[in-house]
Design a protein around this motif. Structure first.
Motif, PDB file in Angstrom:
ATOM      1  N   SER A  23       0.874  -1.190   0.000  1.00 13.94           N
ATOM      2  CA  SER A  23       0.000   0.000   0.000  1.00 13.94           C
ATOM      3  C   SER A  23       0.908   1.237   0.000  1.00 13.94           C
ATOM      4  N   PRO A  24       0.556   2.300  -0.715  1.00 15.21           N
ATOM      5  CA  PRO A  24       1.426   3.496  -0.832  1.00 15.21           C
ATOM      6  C   PRO A  24       1.686   4.124   0.531  1.00 15.21           C
ATOM      7  N   PRO A  25       2.899   4.623   0.770  1.00 13.67           N
ATOM      8  CA  PRO A  25       3.223   5.292   2.048  1.00 13.67           C
ATOM      9  C   PRO A  25       2.528   6.659   2.135  1.00 13.67           C
ATOM     10  N   THR A  26       2.213   7.060   3.342  1.00 12.90           N
ATOM     11  CA  THR A  26       1.546   8.360   3.551  1.00 12.90           C
ATOM     12  C   THR A  26       2.541   9.484   3.837  1.00 12.90           C
ATOM     13  N   SER A  27       3.792   9.103   4.077  1.00  6.59           N
ATOM     14  CA  SER A  27       4.831  10.110   4.288  1.00  6.59           C
ATOM     15  C   SER A  27       5.935   9.886   3.281  1.00  6.59           C
ATOM     16  N   SER A  28       6.791  10.904   3.164  1.00  5.34           N
ATOM     17  CA  SER A  28       7.836  10.841   2.147  1.00  5.34           C
ATOM     18  C   SER A  28       8.874   9.796   2.529  1.00  5.34           C
ATOM     19  N   VAL A  29       9.183   8.917   1.545  1.00  9.02           N
ATOM     20  CA  VAL A  29      10.192   7.869   1.738  1.00  9.02           C
ATOM     21  C   VAL A  29      11.081   7.824   0.502  1.00  9.02           C
ATOM     22  N   LEU A  30      12.273   7.234   0.691  1.00 14.20           N
ATOM     23  CA  LEU A  30      13.211   7.056  -0.418  1.00 14.20           C
ATOM     24  C   LEU A  30      13.155   5.576  -0.859  1.00 14.20           C
ATOM     25  N   VAL A  31      12.897   5.390  -2.131  1.00 15.21           N
ATOM     26  CA  VAL A  31      12.812   4.028  -2.693  1.00 15.21           C
ATOM     27  C   VAL A  31      14.041   3.789  -3.560  1.00 15.21           C
ATOM     28  N   THR A  32      14.736   2.704  -3.264  1.00 16.21           N
ATOM     29  CA  THR A  32      15.944   2.365  -4.033  1.00 16.21           C
ATOM     30  C   THR A  32      15.818   0.932  -4.551  1.00 16.21           C
ATOM     31  N   TRP A  33      16.072   0.771  -5.879  1.00 15.17           N
ATOM     32  CA  TRP A  33      16.045  -0.550  -6.510  1.00 15.17           C
ATOM     33  C   TRP A  33      17.471  -0.995  -6.818  1.00 15.17           C
ATOM     34  N   LYS A  34      17.737  -2.277  -6.457  1.00 15.88           N
ATOM     35  CA  LYS A  34      19.040  -2.890  -6.744  1.00 15.88           C
ATOM     36  C   LYS A  34      18.812  -4.270  -7.360  1.00 15.88           C
ATOM     37  N   MET A  35      19.870  -4.806  -7.960  1.00 10.70           N
ATOM     38  CA  MET A  35      19.770  -6.116  -8.628  1.00 10.70           C
ATOM     39  C   MET A  35      21.016  -6.939  -8.341  1.00 10.70           C
ATOM     40  N   MET A  36      20.816  -8.287  -8.184  1.00  9.54           N
ATOM     41  CA  MET A  36      21.933  -9.236  -8.098  1.00  9.54           C
ATOM     42  C   MET A  36      21.618 -10.380  -9.073  1.00  9.54           C
ATOM     43  N   SER A  37      22.374 -10.438 -10.144  1.00 11.47           N
ATOM     44  CA  SER A  37      22.128 -11.477 -11.154  1.00 11.47           C
ATOM     45  C   SER A  37      22.552 -12.841 -10.608  1.00 11.47           C
ATOM     46  N   THR A  38      22.111 -13.900 -11.302  1.00 13.22           N
ATOM     47  CA  THR A  38      22.428 -15.257 -10.850  1.00 13.22           C
ATOM     48  C   THR A  38      23.910 -15.567 -10.971  1.00 13.22           C
ATOM     49  N   ARG A  39      24.637 -14.769 -11.769  1.00 16.43           N
ATOM     50  CA  ARG A  39      26.073 -15.013 -11.936  1.00 16.43           C
ATOM     51  C   ARG A  39      26.937 -14.174 -10.994  1.00 16.43           C
ATOM     52  N   GLU A  40      26.294 -13.362 -10.148  1.00 18.04           N
ATOM     53  CA  GLU A  40      27.037 -12.479  -9.254  1.00 18.04           C
ATOM     54  C   GLU A  40      26.651 -12.739  -7.801  1.00 18.04           C
ATOM     55  N   ASP A  41      27.470 -12.201  -6.890  1.00 19.96           N
ATOM     56  CA  ASP A  41      27.188 -12.346  -5.461  1.00 19.96           C
ATOM     57  C   ASP A  41      27.150 -10.994  -4.758  1.00 19.96           C
ATOM     58  N   ARG A  42      26.910  -9.917  -5.513  1.00 19.77           N
ATOM     59  CA  ARG A  42      26.802  -8.573  -4.926  1.00 19.77           C
ATOM     60  C   ARG A  42      25.687  -7.810  -5.624  1.00 19.77           C
TER      61      ARG A  42
END
Length: 491
Positions: free
Chosen positions: A15-34
């Motif tokens: 459900s959408p937040p009612t206050s300001s938040v920071l959203v960060t997207w990251k990815m770890m591929s199946t060939r990596e460990d970070r």
């Protein structure tokens, strides 16, 4: 789980937040460990600001108005995606999503020709997400599906396609997840071109095999050692060119038909046939000789193996004078020779009578120690293989098998006994004649002195027996002269 080359949307919030938040997207591929940074944005009341898109690894990632991550699925898109929600440099929540890709292929490309083999394949990456799965037909029937968990592949086939195989097929996969298992379904449409019929042009022929076996023994009919989809077994009648289909098995549709031979079966249907490796066991009768052609089909290829079988059948027949040992054999085209032999003395010459497909040797009866023992009928093929029928002749067994003839006199009866019998019969003849004469006399049919001239006519009164005093009768008859009748009496 999503299909390759389709749009993917990964949500960050329930459900959408009612206050300001920071959203960060990251990815770890199946060939990596970070983790690798992708995008971030400030979000409040379902609205975001900041950088809305970014190209990473040759792919474009976007953040939607509700902070969801949007991109197009490709082979390199599989892996883990992290959405971190922060407020005042404090992590409030993190959601990690494992994205698996599924690639569906239909071979040959529809429309599919009649009699071809339809292959429905699903490839899942990473393979560890697959708990189990199956392909489902348009009618809702679960098809036999082979799963390779290490490769993440699910394969189902429909050999010998017909017009009834048109429709939408569903790949149904049970997926491992943090919240328990969930089902992912993906569909493909299959059409059949009923105006085109597939023909196998890629055919591999194995070396023909020549076999010989005793009737009712077990013989193996080998097929090409190929992990095939289905098998057809043809039989050419012995010493003939007539051929017919006698067995077919489809390991994908789980169906088989044995048309004519109940004593023919797959060696191990539970294992070999399930894996697609076919061979047969046959317990043949004499008439089951002939050519067995095994054809195994794999995708658009065919493999053929011929087994030519000669069957040897032995039997005996006894009479009052001999025991006949006979061998019959079928599929004569590959037979080099057949002969009987005496096992204790193989060099002994046996008289044998041979006709087309049969050879017989007699054993004189009664059996003697010189003729008792084992006799062997050996069939030799042109390739050097052979098979042997054995029969043991015993004195006791043969005597009991001969049907009794008419009774004969004992061997020690002398000729004198027959002479005595004949003499006794000769002695009885005159006694019988006397008895008959007495009987006739008492009935009145007799000659007297007074009636001789009247042709031995009958008279009443006391009967006189002419045999009591024949001399008196002669004296009375002399004065009147001798007649032919008297001469007969003198005699």
């Amino acid at each position: 789980m999503v299909r390759e080359d389709t749009s993917v949307t990964l949500s960050c919030f329930d459900s959408p937040p009612t206050s300001s938040v920071l959203v960060t997207w990251k990815m770890m591929s199946t060939r990596e460990d970070r983790w690798s940074y992708l995008l971030s944005a400030t979000c409040i009341d379902g609205q975001t600001d900041g950088r809305s898109s970014r190209v990473f690894g040759g792919r474009t990632f976007e953040i939607s108005a509700d902070a969801s991550l949007i991109f197009r699925a490709a082979a390199a898109a599989q892996g883990r995606y992290s959405c971190v929600i922060e407020q005042d440099d404090k992590k409030l929540q993190e959601r990690i999503v494992l994205l698996a890709l599924i690639k569906l292929t239909v071979t040959p490309t529809p429309p599919v020709t009649v009699d071809s083999t339809l292959r429905l394949a699903a490839q899942v990456s990473p393979s560890s997400v697959v708990a189990r799965g199956t392909w489902v037909s348009p009618s809702g029937e679960q098809l036999h599906t082979e799963i390779s968990y290490g490769m993440g592949s699910l394969l189902s086939k429909l050999p010998r396609v017909t017009s009834k195989d048109n429709g939408v097929y569903t790949c149904r996969i049970l997926v491992h997840g943090n919240s328990g298992n969930s089902v992912s379904e993906h569909r493909v449409n299959v059409t059949v071109n009923v105006k085109a019929v597939f023909s196998f042009t890629d055919v591999t022929h194995g070396d023909p095999r020549s076999l010989a076996a005793l009737s009712r023994s077990l013989v193996t009919l080998t097929c090409p050692s190929v992990l095939g989809d289905y098998v057809l077994l043809y039989w050419e009648y012995p010493d003939s060119k007539r051929m017919e289909l006698i067995f077919q098995f489809d390991r994908w549709r789980r169906s088989y038909t044995n048309q004519t031979k109940p004593h023919l079966h797959l060696i191990d249907p539970a294992s070999l046939a399930a894996a697609g490796n076919f061979s047969f066991l046959l317990s043949p009768a004499l008439k089951d000789g002939g050519l067995y052609l095994c054809e195994v089909f794999l995708d658009d290829k065919a493999f053929s193996q011929a087994n030519r079988l000669s069957v040897l059948h032995g039997y005996t027949k006894s009479s009052r004078t001999a025991l006949d040992l006979s061998c019959m054999y079928s599929e004569r085209s590959q037979v080099k020779t057949v002969r009987w032999s005496y096992v204790k003395n193989p060099t002994r010459s046996l008289q044998s009578a041979a006709v087309l497909g049969r050879i017989t040797t007699p054993v004189a009866l009664p059996v003697t120690p010189e003729t008792a023992g084992q006799y062997a009928c050996t069939l030799y093929l042109k390739n050097g293989n052979s098979v042997q029928y054995m029969y043991t002749v015993t004195m006791a067994n043969i005597d009991s098998t001969i049907s009794p003839g008419p009774a004969l006199p004992p061997a020690d009866v002398s000729a004198s006994s027959y002479v005595s019998t004949f003499s006794f019969l000769l002695f009885l003849i005159p006694l019988i004649a006397v008895a008959v004469g007495v009987l006739l006399w008492r009935q009145g049919y007799c000659v007297t002195r007074r009636s001789v001239e009247q042709s031995l006519s009958h008279h009443s009164g006391e009967v006189e027996n002419i045999y009591e005093n024949p001399d008196d009768l002669r004296q009375d008859l002399k004065p009147t002269g001798e007649t032919d009748v008297y001469k007969e009496l003198d005699r």
